[in-house]
Design a protein around this motif. Structure first.
Motif, PDB file in Angstrom:
ATOM      1  N   VAL A   1      32.967  75.716  -3.564  1.00 30.36           N
ATOM      2  CA  VAL A   1      31.906  76.690  -3.288  1.00 30.36           C
ATOM      3  C   VAL A   1      31.245  76.222  -2.007  1.00 30.36           C
ATOM      4  O   VAL A   1      30.902  75.043  -1.883  1.00 30.36           O
ATOM      5  N   THR A   2      31.080  77.113  -1.040  1.00 32.19           N
ATOM      6  CA  THR A   2      30.465  76.687   0.229  1.00 32.19           C
ATOM      7  C   THR A   2      28.946  76.642   0.060  1.00 32.19           C
ATOM      8  O   THR A   2      28.372  77.310  -0.789  1.00 32.19           O
ATOM      9  N   GLU A   3      28.305  75.839   0.917  1.00 36.92           N
ATOM     10  CA  GLU A   3      26.844  75.867   0.982  1.00 36.92           C
ATOM     11  C   GLU A   3      26.416  77.267   1.411  1.00 36.92           C
ATOM     12  O   GLU A   3      27.178  77.972   2.081  1.00 36.92           O
ATOM     13  N   ILE A   4      25.195  77.648   1.101  1.00 36.31           N
ATOM     14  CA  ILE A   4      24.684  78.960   1.535  1.00 36.31           C
ATOM     15  C   ILE A   4      24.762  79.042   3.054  1.00 36.31           C
ATOM     16  O   ILE A   4      24.260  78.173   3.763  1.00 36.31           O
TER      17      ILE A   4
ATOM     18  N   LEU B   1      27.978  82.057  -9.840  1.00 37.40           N
ATOM     19  CA  LEU B   1      28.364  80.664 -10.102  1.00 37.40           C
ATOM     20  C   LEU B   1      28.300  80.393 -11.606  1.00 37.40           C
ATOM     21  O   LEU B   1      29.199  79.769 -12.184  1.00 37.40           O
ATOM     22  N   LEU B   2      27.256  80.899 -12.240  1.00 32.05           N
ATOM     23  CA  LEU B   2      27.101  80.733 -13.686  1.00 32.05           C
ATOM     24  C   LEU B   2      28.216  81.476 -14.428  1.00 32.05           C
ATOM     25  O   LEU B   2      28.777  80.966 -15.405  1.00 32.05           O
TER      26      LEU B   2
ATOM     27  N   GLN C   1      31.208  79.369 -14.239  1.00 24.86           N
ATOM     28  CA  GLN C   1      31.046  78.194 -15.092  1.00 24.86           C
ATOM     29  C   GLN C   1      31.302  78.562 -16.556  1.00 24.86           C
ATOM     30  O   GLN C   1      31.894  77.789 -17.300  1.00 24.86           O
ATOM     31  N   ARG C   2      30.908  79.762 -16.947  1.00 23.72           N
ATOM     32  CA  ARG C   2      31.065  80.192 -18.338  1.00 23.72           C
ATOM     33  C   ARG C   2      32.459  80.710 -18.656  1.00 23.72           C
ATOM     34  O   ARG C   2      32.800  80.893 -19.823  1.00 23.72           O
TER      35      ARG C   2
ATOM     36  N   VAL D   1      27.768  83.131   0.579  1.00 24.00           N
ATOM     37  CA  VAL D   1      28.357  81.976  -0.105  1.00 24.00           C
ATOM     38  C   VAL D   1      29.812  82.321  -0.432  1.00 24.00           C
ATOM     39  O   VAL D   1      30.102  83.414  -0.916  1.00 24.00           O
TER      40      VAL D   1
ATOM     41  N   ALA E   1      26.954  86.709 -17.403  1.00 27.79           N
ATOM     42  CA  ALA E   1      25.952  85.876 -16.723  1.00 27.79           C
ATOM     43  C   ALA E   1      25.190  86.781 -15.770  1.00 27.79           C
ATOM     44  O   ALA E   1      25.772  87.278 -14.794  1.00 27.79           O
ATOM     45  N   GLY E   2      23.924  86.992 -16.055  1.00 27.17           N
ATOM     46  CA  GLY E   2      23.122  87.894 -15.226  1.00 27.17           C
ATOM     47  C   GLY E   2      23.795  89.248 -15.141  1.00 27.17           C
ATOM     48  O   GLY E   2      24.146  89.844 -16.159  1.00 27.17           O
TER      49      GLY E   2
ATOM     50  N   ALA F   1      24.445  84.723  -5.861  1.00 32.59           N
ATOM     51  CA  ALA F   1      25.221  83.475  -5.951  1.00 32.59           C
ATOM     52  C   ALA F   1      24.997  82.706  -7.250  1.00 32.59           C
ATOM     53  O   ALA F   1      25.950  82.218  -7.861  1.00 32.59           O
ATOM     54  N   PHE F   2      23.757  82.576  -7.705  1.00 34.11           N
ATOM     55  CA  PHE F   2      23.524  81.798  -8.921  1.00 34.11           C
ATOM     56  C   PHE F   2      24.207  82.449 -10.112  1.00 34.11           C
ATOM     57  O   PHE F   2      24.916  81.791 -10.870  1.00 34.11           O
TER      58      PHE F   2
END
Lengths: 263, 263
Positions: B64-67, B49-50, B53-54, B112, B154-155, B45-46
């Motif tokens: 984006v839902t909560e975990i 999400l990143l 964002q990029r 997520v 990203a990752g 997820a991180f």
């Protein structure tokens, strides 16, 4: 005007790194975007990134570093967020503990840097449109207020929106709404105009942060979501360690303000 | 026109949940924003999400839902991303394995949901400005192409940008740039106009996804970053499980298209 006004951001960052520049970056490298900084450990990174995504007016993310990386590639490929800001603040468990000029020794392998848009960027086109910006005229910091506008929560991160205020004539307010709407990446349009009590502000003369400015007869206050919000919110969630820039001591990027205009 | 065109999204979602609507949502609840869906487990997820964002032009996140939560609060407070889409696709280790009409039994506590803007939203104001949209005229899917425009990594997530193409006159192209610039939350301005070879597209008649459309004499192709990008990129990174909507079977939100205009 200072010799730093026309200097390229790369040169300014070098002088900050050398310890030659130790104070506020206001007015330096005119036309280049300056940004807020929040550094958190990986365990908080997803929730904070989500918080910014959910609250783009107060937390417009312009760059996020990879986990463990101190290079903000989108904003300054040769920048280093550990050394290129004149003054940093360290918060432990939400409490401000020290101010330092270099965070190399504080940096950990699981830290993530969040670089967040700042209203300096939209003040340039306001001035270019002959809209006076009072705190610049009065040579002080912009007044900032806590409001009753709650941010959208994400994990541990929640709290009220902080706003900055610029007083102006009603005609200028309309134009300022048009201009700042073009810059969603740096707070975008105002969140409120007129009566401060509607957003929980009781006394314009007593800002929560920054300095009070004169509101002239016939002017209305115009409120923008402020980059102080994510710092305030992150602080409230009491992470084991959080590092931010000190007020007015921003990271100066290699990106021109105009690049952030959508139209 | 279908009876579903004027129906409120809440009613449409109920009919999808009941199994009454089982196919494409194109043209349903006209004026309400439809969105792309990507579901991943927390471990991805991180980075995802990143990645969004990029790459805001191809991956404009609207919610984006909560975990662990299947409720997209910003888009539809009573919605359920496990049941409110007519057809879902399941990918395991990057391979498409099955298509299902309900993912309740696939849902895990650490998933997520990412809800991503879709070009349906900006086609409404294009049509309102009398700019013909060819694939609507020809009653087929928009043509989509892989390009040589690399997304920012990203990752684990990286890959080329996918674009959608709409042919139009040069005058309409100028107006379309103005109109879509107002909608950064749904891909925003085009990423390319004119010569397809400059972005690595060799044959407009052979799209990588969707259907080819007629390009009339005197028209130029206009290319927008496409919501198929994040799906393609996520697939390439081979997460253990990824769930998406099936093409054309979108999540219909309670938010009107106009709400996403910045000016």
């Amino acid at each position: 005007m200072s010799v730093y006004e026309k200097m390229h951001p790369r040169e300014i960052r070098k002088r900050i790194r050398n310890g030659e520049i130790t104070n506020s970056t206001a007015g330096m490298s005119k036309g280049y975007t300056q940004v807020n900084l929040v550094i958190l450990k990986k365990e908080y990174a997803f929730d904070f990134l989500l918080f910014c995504q959910r609250n783009p007016k107060s937390c417009p993310l312009l760059d996020v570093t990879e986990i463990g990386s101190f290079t903000p590639h989108k904003l300054a490929a040769d920048g280093d967020i550990r050394t290129d800001i004149p003054k940093y603040r360290i918060y432990r468990e939400g409490v401000f503990t020290e101010e330092v000029s270099d965070i190399t020794e504080y940096w950990e392998d699981d830290m993530v840097g969040f670089l967040i848009g700042c209203s300096f960027t939209f003040e340039t086109p306001l001035l270019a449109n002959h809209i006076p910006v009072r705190h610049i005229e009065e040579n002080c910091n912009v007044p900032m207020y806590q409001t009753n506008i709650q941010c959208e929560k994400a994990g541990a991160f929640e709290g009220p929106t902080v706003v900055s205020m610029r007083p102006m004539t009603h005609v200028d307010a309309i134009r300022a709404i048009q201009i700042t709407s073009r810059y969603p990446a740096v707070h975008g349009a105002p969140v409120h105009i007129g009566d401060p009590s509607q957003i929980g502000i009781n006394d314009l003369d007593n800002p929560d942060f920054g300095d009070a400015v004169t509101v002239k007869e016939g002017e209305m206050p115009v409120f923008w979501a402020c980059g102080a919000t994510p710092q305030a919110v992150a602080m409230q969630s009491k992470p084991s360690i959080m590092i931010t820039h000190a007020p007015g001591c921003m990271f100066i990027s290699d990106v021109k303000d105009e690049v952030f205009s959508v139209l």
